[in-house]
Design an enzyme around this catalytic site. Structure first.
Site, PDB file in Angstrom:
ATOM      1  N   ASN A 166      69.491  73.914  -2.914  1.00 46.57           N
ATOM      2  CA  ASN A 166      70.785  73.423  -3.418  1.00 46.57           C
ATOM      3  C   ASN A 166      71.099  73.860  -4.847  1.00 46.57           C
ATOM      4  O   ASN A 166      72.259  73.974  -5.223  1.00 46.57           O
ATOM      5  CB  ASN A 166      70.907  71.897  -3.250  1.00 46.57           C
ATOM      6  CG  ASN A 166      69.863  71.127  -3.988  1.00 46.57           C
ATOM      7  OD1 ASN A 166      68.847  71.667  -4.419  1.00 46.57           O
ATOM      8  ND2 ASN A 166      70.072  69.821  -4.139  1.00 46.57           N
ATOM      9  N   GLU A 264      60.263  65.806  -7.548  1.00 46.22           N
ATOM     10  CA  GLU A 264      61.657  65.345  -7.696  1.00 46.22           C
ATOM     11  C   GLU A 264      62.216  65.281  -6.278  1.00 46.22           C
ATOM     12  O   GLU A 264      62.497  66.303  -5.674  1.00 46.22           O
ATOM     13  CB  GLU A 264      62.408  66.343  -8.595  1.00 46.22           C
ATOM     14  CG  GLU A 264      63.616  65.739  -9.242  1.00 46.22           C
ATOM     15  CD  GLU A 264      64.870  66.058  -8.470  1.00 46.22           C
ATOM     16  OE1 GLU A 264      65.223  65.232  -7.578  1.00 46.22           O
ATOM     17  OE2 GLU A 264      65.477  67.111  -8.719  1.00 46.22           O
ATOM     18  N   CYS A 298      70.661  65.817  -4.966  1.00 44.66           N
ATOM     19  CA  CYS A 298      69.837  64.599  -4.861  1.00 44.66           C
ATOM     20  C   CYS A 298      70.445  63.450  -5.652  1.00 44.66           C
ATOM     21  O   CYS A 298      70.132  62.295  -5.391  1.00 44.66           O
ATOM     22  CB  CYS A 298      68.448  64.849  -5.416  1.00 44.66           C
ATOM     23  SG  CYS A 298      67.626  66.181  -4.620  1.00 44.66           S
ATOM     24  N   GLU A 470      61.561  65.910 -15.594  1.00 45.50           N
ATOM     25  CA  GLU A 470      61.850  67.288 -15.954  1.00 45.50           C
ATOM     26  C   GLU A 470      62.888  67.279 -17.070  1.00 45.50           C
ATOM     27  O   GLU A 470      63.628  66.307 -17.235  1.00 45.50           O
ATOM     28  CB  GLU A 470      62.397  68.039 -14.739  1.00 45.50           C
ATOM     29  CG  GLU A 470      61.392  68.083 -13.605  1.00 45.50           C
ATOM     30  CD  GLU A 470      61.767  69.068 -12.509  1.00 45.50           C
ATOM     31  OE1 GLU A 470      62.845  68.924 -11.916  1.00 45.50           O
ATOM     32  OE2 GLU A 470      60.978  69.982 -12.253  1.00 45.50           O
TER      33      GLU A 470
HETATM   34  C1  SIN Z   1      69.037  68.116  -7.411  1.00 49.92           C
HETATM   35  O1  SIN Z   1      69.943  67.814  -6.680  1.00 49.92           O
HETATM   36  O2  SIN Z   1      67.895  68.251  -6.994  1.00 49.92           O
HETATM   37  C2  SIN Z   1      69.230  68.372  -8.893  1.00 49.92           C
HETATM   38  C3  SIN Z   1      70.555  68.036  -9.388  1.00 49.92           C
HETATM   39  C4  SIN Z   1      70.701  68.194 -10.874  1.00 49.92           C
HETATM   40  O3  SIN Z   1      69.868  68.779 -11.575  1.00 49.92           O
HETATM   41  O4  SIN Z   1      71.693  67.688 -11.374  1.00 49.92           O
END
Ligand code: SIN
Length: 490
Positions: A166, A264, A298, A470
């Site tokens: 993604n 994550e 996510c 992170e």
């Molecule tokens: C993710 O969807 O894994 C990361 C999204 C983000 O860094 O904003």
């Protein structure tokens, strides 16, 4: 050696620097071109190019290359590593348009959003180049005369980096930049849906002067590569972004060699709008959080909870905004929602919508006739906890609205999930802002904002959403060990 197939001609022809597009793996500075597997263009379902399906032997070679390269890499001064990261950062900016085009071609997101991801990805390079020079230890007063205790920071070792489809650029830089800054070397396994962004990044890393073996990229199916990486005693850390199911499996596979891990994982973000919220700001935030990357993040709002007093107004404005979204191939001018990544993603979205409608939800947006690779963005009212979309990540452009009456009720719904990645809420009552923000079980909380992703801020979840952080100062700690050096006889 040819690094591209006939299928890739279209994308290569569109790039200012066609050499950035590689259909190859990278092991110890050697580009290994093979057409073992096809990579699809999500906008058409047709082939975009090919890639090698790396074997267990190749994985072992990549690990050995990273181990050998670490000897010299960790001896570099922090300033030298910072300079190399800054050179890489500058090359990312210089080639941002090409990197965005590659990203859109393999992942599908609209070009403007892809460009945003390249800049977001580059921001981790810059941040960790700056942080590289601040990897400080400390001195601890000794309980024994004539002795000093130094707490020294050392790189953890060879790292395995497994990244999702993604965010094919930013999820790599968010892991690789702190790892390199700390003095680690890397074996990267990008998603088999989106290998080309990772490879383009490594072409630029080479040009920036990052030595061979420091970064290795293995393309192909994840099972054999993942099993070899996790079983290796040489690999001292694994960083993974992806589903909770796969994260738990990797943790199990890493257990015998006790690796340091950053995970994550999945989320189920609540987005809560209280009666006293600024309506326009709340709708803006919901659009940003829910529809970024077509709902495939996510941290996307998965459940939108709206208090009764503002419910109807919020739904009306949100539905109008969603109806106005332009759904089109990412390369089309003005596209706001691109195709979904694959058929499985589309099936899950449809299943969630059908289940919600069967259980009494109502559609507040018009339906559109779209090509099969695209999901219809929509707002559903009357969502309830029994629906699948209340307990599972939909990962698509569906905004379910749950009506609530009291703050206690909203908190119970928000926290009533095994996940705890992001949570958002809108209120103008500052006492509630503190009270509610502290009570939310999430690693990331957005108050009056739908955006919680910045290189400067720690990113990560609680509960089943993962381990570690992170970005930010915390991000580099994940790639460091502390050695207590007891210095006696002084
Ligand atoms: C993710 O969807 O894994 C990361 C999204 C983000 O860094 O904003």
């Amino acid at each position: 050696m040819t690094l591209h197939s006939a299928f890739a001609a279209d994308i290569r022809d569109s790039l200012s620097d066609p050499d950035l597009f590689r259909e190859a793996a990278l092991i110890d500075g050697a580009w290994i071109a093979r057409a073992d597997m096809e990579v699809s263009n999500p906008a058409t379902g047709g082939a975009l190019g090919h890639m090698p399906d790396c074997t267990a032997d190749e994985t072992t070679q990549a690990i050995a290359a990273a181990e050998a390269a670490m000897v010299e890499w960790k001896k570099k001064t922090h300033a030298e590593r910072a300079d190399l990261l800054m050179a890489w950062y500058q090359l990312m900016l210089d080639h941002a348009d090409d990197l965005a085009l590659i990203l859109t071609a393999e992942q599908g997101k609209p070009l403007a959003e892809a460009k945003g991801e390249i800049l977001y990805g580059a921001s981790f390079m810059r941040w960790f180049a700056e942080e590289a020079r601040r990897i400080n230890g400390h001195i601890i007063p000794s309980p024994v005369p004539g002795k000093k205790i130094f707490a020294m920071k050392e790189p953890v070792g060879v790292c395995a980096i497994i990244t999702p489809w993604n965010f094919p650029n930013a999820m790599i830089t968010r892991k690789v930049a702190p790892g390199l800054a700390a003095g680690c070397t890397m074996v990267i396994k990008p998603s088999d849906f989106t290998p080309y962004s990772a490879l383009a990044l490594c072409v630029l890393a080479e040009r920036a002067g990052i030595p061979k073996g420091v970064l290795n990229v293995l393309t192909g199916r994840p099972e054999e590569i993942g099993a070899t990486l996790t079983a290796s005693p040489v690999v001292r850390k694994l960083s993974f972004t992806g589903s909770t199911r796969v994260g738990a499996l990797l943790a199990e596979q890493c257990a015998p060699t006790l690796k340091k891990m950053s995970l994550e994982l999945g989320g189920n973000a609540p987005f809560i709008v209280f009666d006293d919220a600024d309506l326009d700001a709340a709708v803006e935030g919901a659009m940003a959080s829910k529809f970024r990357n077509g709902g495939q993040t996510c941290v996307c709002a998965n459940r939108i909870l709206v208090q009764s007093g503002i419910h109807d107004a919020f739904v009306a404005v949100l539905a109008a905004r969603v109806d106005a979204l332009k759904v089109a191939a990412g390369t089309e001018a003005g596209a706001e929602i691109g195709p979904m990544i694959n058929a499985a993603a589309l099936e899950k979205i449809s299943a969630h919508v059908e289940d919600a409608l069967a259980r009494g939800a109502t559609r507040a947006t018009a339906s559109r006739d779209l090509p099969e690779q695209f999901a219809d963005p929509m707002v559903l009212t009357g969502a309830t906890p029994e629906m699948r979309l209340a307990s599972e990540e939909t990962f698509g452009p569906v905004a379910p609205i749950f009506r609530f009456e009291t703050e206690e009720e909203a908190l119970a719904i928000a926290n009533g999930t095994p996940f705890g990645l992001a949570a958002y809420f809108y209120t103008t009552d500052m006492a509630r802002a503190f009270r509610f923000g502290e009570a939310l079980e999430a690693g990331l909380v957005g108050l009056n904002t739908g955006a919680v992703s910045h290189a400067e801020a720690p990113f990560g979840g609680v509960k089943s959403s993962g381990l570690g952080r992170e970005g930010a100062q915390e991000g580099i700690e994940e790639y460091l060990e502390t050695k207590a050096f007891h210095f006696a006889g002084l």
